[in-house]
Design a protein around this motif. Structure first.
Motif, mmCIF file in Angstrom:
data_model
loop_
_atom_site.group_PDB
_atom_site.id
_atom_site.type_symbol
_atom_site.label_atom_id
_atom_site.label_comp_id
_atom_site.label_asym_id
_atom_site.label_seq_id
_atom_site.Cartn_x
_atom_site.Cartn_y
_atom_site.Cartn_z
ATOM 1 N N CYS A 178 28.439 61.977 74.765
ATOM 2 C CA CYS A 178 27.106 62.055 75.583
ATOM 3 C C CYS A 178 27.387 63.449 76.432
ATOM 4 O O CYS A 178 26.436 63.995 76.972
ATOM 5 C CB CYS A 178 26.577 60.795 76.515
ATOM 6 S SG CYS A 178 26.382 59.589 75.657
ATOM 7 N N LEU A 233 24.924 54.506 77.914
ATOM 8 C CA LEU A 233 23.814 54.551 76.885
ATOM 9 C C LEU A 233 22.352 54.677 77.675
ATOM 10 O O LEU A 233 21.480 55.121 77.339
ATOM 11 C CB LEU A 233 23.888 53.492 75.979
ATOM 12 C CG LEU A 233 25.095 53.271 75.270
ATOM 13 C CD1 LEU A 233 24.985 51.868 74.284
ATOM 14 C CD2 LEU A 233 25.368 54.710 74.120
ATOM 15 N N SER A 239 21.835 58.023 79.421
ATOM 16 C CA SER A 239 21.978 59.112 78.266
ATOM 17 C C SER A 239 20.420 59.395 77.839
ATOM 18 O O SER A 239 20.377 60.661 77.264
ATOM 19 C CB SER A 239 22.850 59.073 77.141
ATOM 20 O OG SER A 239 22.400 57.705 76.419
ATOM 21 N N THR A 269 21.786 64.676 76.532
ATOM 22 C CA THR A 269 22.979 63.837 76.405
ATOM 23 C C THR A 269 22.519 62.670 75.538
ATOM 24 O O THR A 269 23.284 61.630 75.521
ATOM 25 C CB THR A 269 22.900 63.346 77.807
ATOM 26 O OG1 THR A 269 21.519 62.798 78.261
ATOM 27 C CG2 THR A 269 23.472 64.608 78.686
ATOM 28 N N ARG A 270 21.341 62.418 75.057
ATOM 29 C CA ARG A 270 20.773 61.295 74.357
ATOM 30 C C ARG A 270 21.742 61.105 72.921
ATOM 31 O O ARG A 270 21.933 62.121 72.272
ATOM 32 C CB ARG A 270 19.509 61.718 73.939
ATOM 33 C CG ARG A 270 18.477 60.326 73.461
ATOM 34 C CD ARG A 270 17.022 60.708 73.396
ATOM 35 N NE ARG A 270 16.643 60.935 74.658
ATOM 36 C CZ ARG A 270 15.700 61.955 74.968
ATOM 37 N NH1 ARG A 270 15.356 62.559 73.943
ATOM 38 N NH2 ARG A 270 15.353 62.193 75.827
ATOM 39 N N ILE A 271 22.047 59.825 72.809
ATOM 40 C CA ILE A 271 23.113 59.330 71.696
ATOM 41 C C ILE A 271 22.261 58.528 70.814
ATOM 42 O O ILE A 271 21.840 57.322 71.047
ATOM 43 C CB ILE A 271 24.308 58.907 72.128
ATOM 44 C CG1 ILE A 271 24.914 58.531 70.985
ATOM 45 C CG2 ILE A 271 23.921 57.689 72.806
ATOM 46 C CD1 ILE A 271 26.632 58.150 71.322
ATOM 47 N N ARG A 304 25.431 59.237 65.975
ATOM 48 C CA ARG A 304 26.398 59.528 66.814
ATOM 49 C C ARG A 304 27.065 58.291 67.804
ATOM 50 O O ARG A 304 28.212 58.230 68.093
ATOM 51 C CB ARG A 304 25.841 60.228 68.006
ATOM 52 C CG ARG A 304 25.281 61.563 67.785
ATOM 53 C CD ARG A 304 24.757 62.496 68.948
ATOM 54 N NE ARG A 304 25.567 62.996 69.992
ATOM 55 C CZ ARG A 304 25.291 63.332 70.881
ATOM 56 N NH1 ARG A 304 24.005 63.454 71.363
ATOM 57 N NH2 ARG A 304 26.003 63.478 71.824
#
Length: 637
Positions: free
Chosen positions: A210, A388, A391, A397-399, A403
């Motif tokens: 992230c 999570l 993020s 930073t979003r996953i 990913r």
């Protein structure tokens, strides 16, 4: 010793070539790794399963992945596995399937009374062979030869004379203990790897995916980049912060060193100098709370301590370690005239905090979960969920699912060497249980040291460092803890200081020559002699080698005792390490004469020794020294 010889030593102790799957292999291996990761998470949270079965299935999946992603030799093909790699991986999976189906029978059988079937012996032998081979591939010949020596001692030690002799153990007896009980390969070390260690490695991997690693590096650059020797200080701070997530000196060197070492070299640092600073700084990441290293999770069950207690005890030693290295780097850089980091590489502190403050939340959540009393396994899961959660608030930073799957597969890849080392450690522990070797070894050490605490601690430190040559920290800790902590307990060292002492030196073995695994990792980036890097790294961390002795004699440094004694001990230890660092680098306020170097180091030891009167005497002498310098300078001016 020339460079060619060094490479031969590295080749001798290094494992097989690590490969990352590409193309069609990526499409096959990654889903398999993700499936293993999902099963581990499910087994830790949803499925009720026996510890032996949990260890068997985890071993089967990770070792199969290990054969697919680790070649048999250093020069093996790094693009695709060979036919033999695939066959060994299938053997590993077959072991998991067989033992999973037979688990109800095996768990309920009476060891050494119920006979093993021919298939039991076949698959048990296969587990033993797979363990030796995956240990050789992932950790090199160093640990493998130690395991083989223990096995030979188990099978043939009854032919010896004297204290080391034991009763006869045949192969079936050996196989029953090491494979079909939780005292061997599928014992504590592998079980810890399948629970605590996996979850915390997953936490660090997801946080890094992230962008957490970039935030910590930028934070370090913003804090110290403008001071003398800025790049070196950035390496110290960023490596310590990243070490909180990875817990692996080698991984830390490769990740942060790939940025800091080239910058230091560009500003005039010699390659070995830059590499040594990075190695010394990265090594300490394994005992920085709240994550610490894999060996700390082994300590939970092996020593019977709570993880919160271990993490709390590690706070002051970790701070002292980095104060020592930071001070020595500062004096070294000022003495040699190294400047600050380039302005273009120094981010704004406010912008760094503004852009990455969310990454502090998962660490706070993880720490809070520890304090509340969740198990380490659940703490790792809660910390990952917190990563999570935070993020999603920023696009950068979003996953997403892909990913996240990559991060989960990366966790499994990182567990490959850990699983190999833990299986080998379980094999050693099983052998020690059968032969009573720990008690015999204690007898020999007591004869050597006559029960003297300092000599016993010195032997323990040396033995732990030697055993750690060429092997991962968990293996070094397990082996030394099994052999030496009972001896430390016999001479009056409490459980927590005894295990922290061994843990500390097991971590430090990563930078000690001739097989300093972290130094070899840095040598490829610094493009300099790995042995020279290791020697210089030991110099940068030399004062820190004193810290474990200090917290054994003064447990206040492990947060044990009244708060005011903890504060006093911490302050005096900080002063002592700064004076020792100045003496080692021959610089304080000015270049030091030879007698001043010796004076500073003796005074530093006086501060570190956990004795209030010694600290007061050292303080008075230091005050007198600076008063004399002040009036001398005033008379000259």
């Amino acid at each position: 010793m020339n460079f060619t010889n060094l490479i031969s030593i590295r080749t001798w102790f290094s494992g097989g070539a690590r490969r990352r799957p590409q193309g069609i292999y990526d499409w096959i291996f990654t889903p398999f790794a993700v499936a293993v990761g999902i099963w581990v998470i499910a087994a830790a949270t949803l499925i009720i399963i026996s510890p032996w079965t949990l260890s068997v299935i985890f071993f089967s999946g990770v070792v199969a992945l290990a054969f697919l992603t680790t070649g048999p030799f250093e020069g093996s093909d790094t693009n695709k596995p060979s036919l033999m790699d695939i066959i060994l991986a299938l053997f590993s999976i077959s072991v998991g399937v067989y033992f999973a189906l037979q688990a109800p029978v095996i768990i309920n059988r009476i060891v050494l009374l119920d006979e093993l079937t021919n298939l039991d012996i076949l698959f048990g032998t296969l587990v033993f062979i797979l363990t030796l081979e995956i240990t050789r591939r992932t950790t090199g010949l160093g640990l493998t030869l130690i395991v083989v020596m223990f096995v030979l001692y188990n099978l043939f030690g009854h032919h010896l004379d004297g204290v080391l002799q034991h009763g006869e153990i045949d192969y079936i007896h050996f196989l029953e203990i090491t494979v079909f009980t939780t005292d061997g390969i599928f014992g504590l070390p592998v079980r810890v790897a399948a629970t605590y260690a996996f979850m915390f490695v997953m936490f660090g991997t997801v946080l890094h995916a992230c962008g957490g690693g970039d935030f910590f590096f930028n934070f370090a650059a913003a804090v110290s980049g403008r001071s003398p020797g800025g790049p070196a200080k950035v390496a110290v701070i960023s490596s310590g912060m990243y070490g909180m997530l990875s817990g692996s000196p080698t991984s830390d060197v490769v990740t942060t060193g790939s940025i800091t070492i080239p910058i230091m070299k560009r500003l005039g640092y010699r390659g070995a100098h830059a590499g040594a600073i990075e190695v010394a700084a990265s090594t300490g990441g394994s005992f920085v709370p709240p994550v610490l290293g894999t060996a700390a999770f082994l300590m939970v069950d092996f020593a019977g301590l709570e993880y919160l207690q271990i993490a709390t005890a590690a706070i002051i030693p970790a701070i002292l370690y980095y104060i020592s290295i930071y001070a020595q780097v500062h004096f070294s850089c000022v003495r040699q005239g190294f400047g600050r980091l380039d302005d273009g590489l120094i981010p704004s502190f406010l912008e760094t905090i503004k852009g990455g403050w969310l990454f502090v939340i998962p660490l706070a959540v993880l720490t809070a979960a520890l304090i509340v009393g969740y198990t380490p396994t659940m703490v790792g899961i809660i910390g990952t969920l917190a990563v999570l959660g935070v993020s999603i608030f920023k696009a950068s930073t979003r996953i997403g699912p892909i990913r996240l799957a990559k991060a989960l597969s990366e966790t499994c890849y990182r567990m490959v060497p850990v699983a190999g080392a833990c299986a080998a450690a379980g094999l050693i522990i099983g052998g020690m249980t059968m032969t009573g070797l720990a008690g015999k070894f204690a007898h020999l050490v007591n004869d050597l040291t006559d029960g003297h605490m300092f000599l016993t601690l010195l032997v323990t430190a040396c033995l732990t460092v030697v055993l750690g040559l060429g092997m991962p920290t968990p293996s070094a800790y397990i082996l030394s803890a099994a052999l030496m902590t009972p001896i430390l307990s016999q001479i009056g060292v409490p459980t927590l200081p005894a295990h922290m002492f061994v843990f500390y030196y097991a971590v430090m073995s990563a930078l000690t020559p001739p097989v300093a695994v972290a130094a070899y990792a840095a040598s490829s980036i610094a493009e300099d002699n790995p042995l020279l890097i290791a020697i210089m790294a030991v110099k940068f961390a030399l004062a820190a080698f004193i810290v474990p002795f200090a917290f054994v004699y003064g447990p206040e440094l492990l947060m044990i005792g009244p708060w005011y004694l903890i504060v006093i001990s911490f302050i005096t230890a900080v002063l002592g390490l700064i004076f020792i660092a100045a003496g080692l680098e021959s610089y304080f306020h000015k270049p030091l004469a030879s007698w001043e170097r010796l004076f500073f180091m003796v005074i530093g030891l006086g501060f570190i020794v956990p004795n209030l009167y010694t600290a007061m005497l050292s303080f008075i002498i230091v005050c007198g020294y600076f008063i004399i310098l002040y009036y001398k300078k005033k008379l000259i001016s």
